[in-house]
Design an enzyme around this catalytic site. Structure first.
Site, mmCIF file in Angstrom:
data_model
loop_
_atom_site.group_PDB
_atom_site.id
_atom_site.type_symbol
_atom_site.label_atom_id
_atom_site.label_comp_id
_atom_site.label_asym_id
_atom_site.label_seq_id
_atom_site.Cartn_x
_atom_site.Cartn_y
_atom_site.Cartn_z
ATOM 1 N N ASP A 67 0.829 -1.217 0.000
ATOM 2 C CA ASP A 67 0.000 0.000 0.000
ATOM 3 C C ASP A 67 0.860 1.262 0.000
ATOM 4 O O ASP A 67 2.090 1.186 0.034
ATOM 5 C CB ASP A 67 -0.958 -0.013 1.198
ATOM 6 C CG ASP A 67 -0.234 -0.170 2.530
ATOM 7 O OD1 ASP A 67 1.008 -0.134 2.557
ATOM 8 O OD2 ASP A 67 -0.920 -0.341 3.546
ATOM 9 N N ASN A 136 -7.181 -0.613 14.266
ATOM 10 C CA ASN A 136 -8.611 -0.749 13.958
ATOM 11 C C ASN A 136 -8.876 -2.063 13.204
ATOM 12 O O ASN A 136 -9.942 -2.248 12.630
ATOM 13 C CB ASN A 136 -9.079 0.436 13.098
ATOM 14 C CG ASN A 136 -8.288 0.553 11.810
ATOM 15 O OD1 ASN A 136 -7.363 -0.228 11.573
ATOM 16 N ND2 ASN A 136 -8.645 1.507 10.969
ATOM 17 N N HIS A 138 -7.283 -3.030 10.513
ATOM 18 C CA HIS A 138 -7.054 -2.978 9.062
ATOM 19 C C HIS A 138 -5.832 -3.794 8.663
ATOM 20 O O HIS A 138 -4.951 -4.073 9.479
ATOM 21 C CB HIS A 138 -6.953 -1.525 8.550
ATOM 22 C CG HIS A 138 -5.661 -0.831 8.833
ATOM 23 N ND1 HIS A 138 -5.468 0.512 8.602
ATOM 24 C CD2 HIS A 138 -4.463 -1.268 9.317
ATOM 25 C CE1 HIS A 138 -4.237 0.856 8.911
ATOM 26 N NE2 HIS A 138 -3.609 -0.212 9.348
ATOM 27 N N GLU A 143 -9.596 -0.748 5.199
ATOM 28 C CA GLU A 143 -10.131 -0.197 6.434
ATOM 29 C C GLU A 143 -11.440 -0.907 6.813
ATOM 30 O O GLU A 143 -12.041 -1.597 5.974
ATOM 31 C CB GLU A 143 -10.395 1.302 6.235
ATOM 32 C CG GLU A 143 -9.148 2.113 5.880
ATOM 33 C CD GLU A 143 -8.225 2.360 7.064
ATOM 34 O OE1 GLU A 143 -8.015 1.443 7.887
ATOM 35 O OE2 GLU A 143 -7.680 3.464 7.160
HETATM 36 P P1 PGA Z 1 2.661 -1.365 12.379
HETATM 37 O O1 PGA Z 1 1.431 -1.073 11.424
HETATM 38 O O2 PGA Z 1 3.333 -2.589 11.879
HETATM 39 O O3 PGA Z 1 3.522 -0.144 12.233
HETATM 40 O O4 PGA Z 1 2.123 -1.550 13.770
HETATM 41 C C1 PGA Z 1 0.453 -2.016 11.239
HETATM 42 C C2 PGA Z 1 -0.631 -1.486 10.345
HETATM 43 O O5 PGA Z 1 -1.161 -0.403 10.591
HETATM 44 O O6 PGA Z 1 -0.978 -2.167 9.380
#
Ligand code: PGA
Length: 244
Positions: A67, A136, A138, A143
């Site tokens: 992404d 959340n 995601h 999302e």
């Molecule tokens: P992080 O992000 O590995 O920095 O905790 C996870 C995400 O938001 O997909």
């Protein structure tokens, strides 16, 4: 869906890195899709180390970035592009024909999505997908509420993503949209690793594993992936029912 528990972040990352490196050894033209972020950071470092130490030919595998934050240039140190450039492409000196990332500066984001979908189709799908989980639930920028059938798409970011995402940037940035590979591709990926470490992920890991399968909690999609694995350290698994 299977759960694999590790003592700590180092062991979890070592497992993922070894698995990916061995898979590239066994299938040199492997297609790997990875998330950026804090969780996969050590896996990237260990993967480079392993590929080099074991003298594995990595000249034929394909790398897909999961992404990107819409509107950010690759030079922004918080962008996914910057992360992969520093952690994977430069250390391995990958040829630019070997990796595919969304151009989040494009005027035509729809065609960026179509391009990514075509790469995935042309390469015969994703072999291994390595993802993290947001606060959340995601995955990538899929999302809450995102359809499980979506291919690559652009999305309005959730408020939690916008505020938690500030951690990647040196100074506050306005985040509004994301562009991401969707769950239609995740469900077709041959193998998926969802990784989580630390106590702050314990609640979302509990929901992923024990909660209902629902688009309102995106990571629950792992429950229906035929070869999906949740890799967790002790802290991230601390709220799980004991028989899990
Ligand atoms: P992080 O992000 O590995 O920095 O905790 C996870 C995400 O938001 O997909």
């Amino acid at each position: 869906m299977q759960i694999i528990s590790f003592k700590n972040y180092e062991e979890l990352s070592g497992y993922a890195a070894d698995f990916i490196a061995n898979s590239i050894k066994n299938k040199p033209n492997l297609v790997l899709c990875m998330a950026s972020g804090s969780t996969p950071a050590l896996t990237c470092g260990l993967l480079i180390q392993k590929l080099k130490e074991a003298k594995i030919d990595y000249s034929k595998f394909t790398f897909l970035g999961l992404d990107e934050w819409v509107g950010l240039p690759p030079t922004n140190t918080g962008s996914c592009h910057y992360f992969f450039q520093r952690k994977i492409f430069e250390p391995l000196q990958l040829s630019s024909s070997q990796y595919f990332l969304f151009n989040a500066l494009s005027d035509d984001l729809k065609s960026e999505c179509i391009k990514m979908d075509k790469v995935i189709a042309d390469k015969d799908g994703i072999d291994i997908m390595v993802v993290g989980i947001g606060m959340n639930g995601h995955i990538g920028f899929n999302e809450p509420g995102t359809s499980f059938d979506n291919l690559s798409h652009v999305i309005e970011l959730d408020e939690i993503t916008k505020s938690v995402g500030q951690k990647y940037f040196d100074e506050p940035v306005e985040l509004s949209k994301g562009i991401t590979i969707g769950f239609g591709h995740l469900m077709n990926a041959k193998k998926v690793f969802l990784m989580a470490n630390g106590s702050k992920k314990a609640e979302v890991i509990k929901k992923t594993i024990e909660g209902p399968l629902a688009e309102s909690f995106p990571a629950s999609i792992l429950q229906k992936h035929p070869d999906g694995y949740i890799l967790i350290d002790e802290e991230a698994g601390s709220l799980l029912k004991k028989d899990k």
